[in-house]
Design an enzyme around this catalytic site. Sequence first.
Site, PDB file in Angstrom:
ATOM      1  N   ASP A   1       0.890  -1.155   0.000  1.00 45.61           N
ATOM      2  CA  ASP A   1       0.000   0.000   0.000  1.00 45.61           C
ATOM      3  C   ASP A   1       0.936   1.215   0.000  1.00 45.61           C
ATOM      4  O   ASP A   1       2.114   1.098   0.363  1.00 45.61           O
ATOM      5  CB  ASP A   1      -0.864  -0.037   1.262  1.00 45.61           C
ATOM      6  CG  ASP A   1      -1.653   1.241   1.457  1.00 45.61           C
ATOM      7  OD1 ASP A   1      -2.219   1.754   0.485  1.00 45.61           O
ATOM      8  OD2 ASP A   1      -1.707   1.725   2.607  1.00 45.61           O
TER       9      ASP A   1
ATOM     10  N   ASP B   1      -0.103   5.029   0.884  1.00 50.19           N
ATOM     11  CA  ASP B   1      -0.364   5.979   1.973  1.00 50.19           C
ATOM     12  C   ASP B   1      -0.286   5.306   3.336  1.00 50.19           C
ATOM     13  O   ASP B   1      -1.097   4.438   3.652  1.00 50.19           O
ATOM     14  CB  ASP B   1      -1.761   6.597   1.807  1.00 50.19           C
ATOM     15  CG  ASP B   1      -1.917   7.413   0.531  1.00 50.19           C
ATOM     16  OD1 ASP B   1      -0.919   8.006   0.090  1.00 50.19           O
ATOM     17  OD2 ASP B   1      -3.038   7.468  -0.001  1.00 50.19           O
TER      18      ASP B   1
ATOM     19  N   GLY C   1      -7.521   3.722   3.754  1.00 47.87           N
ATOM     20  CA  GLY C   1      -7.703   2.712   2.710  1.00 47.87           C
ATOM     21  C   GLY C   1      -8.977   2.850   1.909  1.00 47.87           C
ATOM     22  O   GLY C   1      -9.134   2.195   0.885  1.00 47.87           O
TER      23      GLY C   1
ATOM     24  N   ARG D   1     -12.157   8.492  -1.511  1.00 51.76           N
ATOM     25  CA  ARG D   1     -12.418   9.870  -1.066  1.00 51.76           C
ATOM     26  C   ARG D   1     -13.891  10.073  -0.675  1.00 51.76           C
ATOM     27  O   ARG D   1     -14.185  10.579   0.415  1.00 51.76           O
ATOM     28  CB  ARG D   1     -12.034  10.822  -2.189  1.00 51.76           C
ATOM     29  CG  ARG D   1     -11.853  12.244  -1.728  1.00 51.76           C
ATOM     30  CD  ARG D   1     -11.484  13.131  -2.896  1.00 51.76           C
ATOM     31  NE  ARG D   1     -10.277  12.659  -3.577  1.00 51.76           N
ATOM     32  CZ  ARG D   1      -9.910  13.038  -4.799  1.00 51.76           C
ATOM     33  NH1 ARG D   1     -10.659  13.896  -5.480  1.00 51.76           N
ATOM     34  NH2 ARG D   1      -8.806  12.562  -5.355  1.00 51.76           N
TER      35      ARG D   1
ATOM     36  N   SER E   1      -5.623   5.653  -4.157  1.00 50.74           N
ATOM     37  CA  SER E   1      -5.597   7.117  -4.220  1.00 50.74           C
ATOM     38  C   SER E   1      -5.430   7.640  -5.640  1.00 50.74           C
ATOM     39  O   SER E   1      -4.588   7.167  -6.394  1.00 50.74           O
ATOM     40  CB  SER E   1      -4.459   7.655  -3.361  1.00 50.74           C
ATOM     41  OG  SER E   1      -4.291   9.044  -3.600  1.00 50.74           O
TER      42      SER E   1
ATOM     43  N   ASN F   1      -4.265  10.383  -6.170  1.00 48.95           N
ATOM     44  CA  ASN F   1      -3.036  11.184  -6.079  1.00 48.95           C
ATOM     45  C   ASN F   1      -1.778  10.326  -6.001  1.00 48.95           C
ATOM     46  O   ASN F   1      -0.679  10.850  -5.804  1.00 48.95           O
ATOM     47  CB  ASN F   1      -3.100  12.092  -4.849  1.00 48.95           C
ATOM     48  CG  ASN F   1      -4.194  13.139  -4.969  1.00 48.95           C
ATOM     49  OD1 ASN F   1      -4.108  14.033  -5.813  1.00 48.95           O
ATOM     50  ND2 ASN F   1      -5.235  13.010  -4.173  1.00 48.95           N
TER      51      ASN F   1
ATOM     52  N   ASP G   1      -1.690  -0.473   6.116  1.00 48.78           N
ATOM     53  CA  ASP G   1      -1.891   0.174   7.423  1.00 48.78           C
ATOM     54  C   ASP G   1      -3.378   0.349   7.736  1.00 48.78           C
ATOM     55  O   ASP G   1      -3.724   0.928   8.759  1.00 48.78           O
ATOM     56  CB  ASP G   1      -1.217   1.553   7.442  1.00 48.78           C
ATOM     57  CG  ASP G   1      -1.912   2.539   6.527  1.00 48.78           C
ATOM     58  OD1 ASP G   1      -2.373   2.117   5.446  1.00 48.78           O
ATOM     59  OD2 ASP G   1      -2.018   3.724   6.891  1.00 48.78           O
TER      60      ASP G   1
HETATM   61  C1  BG6 Z   1      -6.001   5.746   0.332  1.00 44.59           C
HETATM   62  C2  BG6 Z   1      -5.994   6.426   1.673  1.00 44.59           C
HETATM   63  O1  BG6 Z   1      -4.715   5.342   0.014  1.00 44.59           O
HETATM   64  O2  BG6 Z   1      -6.475   6.637  -0.672  1.00 44.59           O
HETATM   65  C3  BG6 Z   1      -7.366   7.010   1.980  1.00 44.59           C
HETATM   66  O3  BG6 Z   1      -5.647   5.485   2.670  1.00 44.59           O
HETATM   67  C4  BG6 Z   1      -7.814   7.914   0.845  1.00 44.59           C
HETATM   68  O4  BG6 Z   1      -7.290   7.717   3.193  1.00 44.59           O
HETATM   69  C5  BG6 Z   1      -7.798   7.140  -0.454  1.00 44.59           C
HETATM   70  O5  BG6 Z   1      -9.118   8.411   1.090  1.00 44.59           O
HETATM   71  C6  BG6 Z   1      -8.224   7.979  -1.661  1.00 44.59           C
HETATM   72  O6  BG6 Z   1      -7.293   8.990  -1.870  1.00 44.59           O
HETATM   73  P1  BG6 Z   1      -7.482  10.194  -2.868  1.00 44.59           P
HETATM   74  O7  BG6 Z   1      -6.116  10.795  -2.964  1.00 44.59           O
HETATM   75  O8  BG6 Z   1      -7.968   9.627  -4.165  1.00 44.59           O
HETATM   76  O9  BG6 Z   1      -8.477  11.109  -2.257  1.00 44.59           O
HETATM   77 MG    MG Z   2      -2.762   3.116   3.619  1.00 47.55          MG
END
Ligand code: BG6
Ligand code: MG
Length: 214
Positions: A8, A10, A45, A48, A115, A117, A169
């Site tokens: 993973d 984040d 995990g 959004r 994510s 991002n 995590d």
């Molecule tokens: C995960 C995080 O990796 O990505 C979450 O653990 C987060 O907390 C999710 O909400 C989505 O991320 P993003 O950057 O697309 O908003």
């Molecule tokens: Mg994570």
Amino acid sequence: KYEAVIFDLDGVITDTARYHYLAWKKLADELGIYFDEVINERLKGVSRLESLEIILERSQKQYSQDEKEYLANKKNEYYKEMIKKITPEDLLPGVEKFIEELKKRGIKTAIASVSKNAFTVVENLKIKDKFDYIVDANEIKRGKPDPEIFLNAAEHLGISPEKCIGIEDSAAGITAIKRAGMFAVGVGNPETVKEADLILKDMTEAGKILELLD
Ligand code: BG6
Ligand code: MG
């Protein structure tokens, strides 16, 4: 017997879990909604919009779909501002050495992050070349706890799931790894990752994963 490790991003490779929390906290404070780090464990995990739904559980007000999208986007703007500053120095302690050890042993590596991002974070950490494969939100239909993202990674690595180790995590992530039929390593809050097969305080203890490879 294990041939691949799927990470993973984040909260495992870098501490962006902290930035996600701070960005949600800023939004929740603005809305006057109570939010703390205990509630935040449930957001780890998950996507959004699902994260926003968890925060809005404590709101008196009803929000329309458009308003929810506006709020989720606002959080993302705060988050994007925070991750701009990320550099290779922000790799969590133990991660770089662990990846090198895996390489030496011929173990394949991947990142599985829901994510949107993830690309920016990977780019700023300058770690793209260290991994054989990276799968993010763009390539999957269902987020964690669905196993899809981990199965996608295994398939692209060409390794069967039972020969993969997943590191997470989040509770949703551990469930996803288990459902994929992989060995689950949990890092961080022991209560959050209690369903994992192996629990580490942090990635400086990753040597315990190497022991599984011998
Ligand atoms: C995960 C995080 O990796 O990505 C979450 O653990 C987060 O907390 C999710 O909400 C989505 O991320 P993003 O950057 O697309 O908003
Ligand atoms: Mg994570």
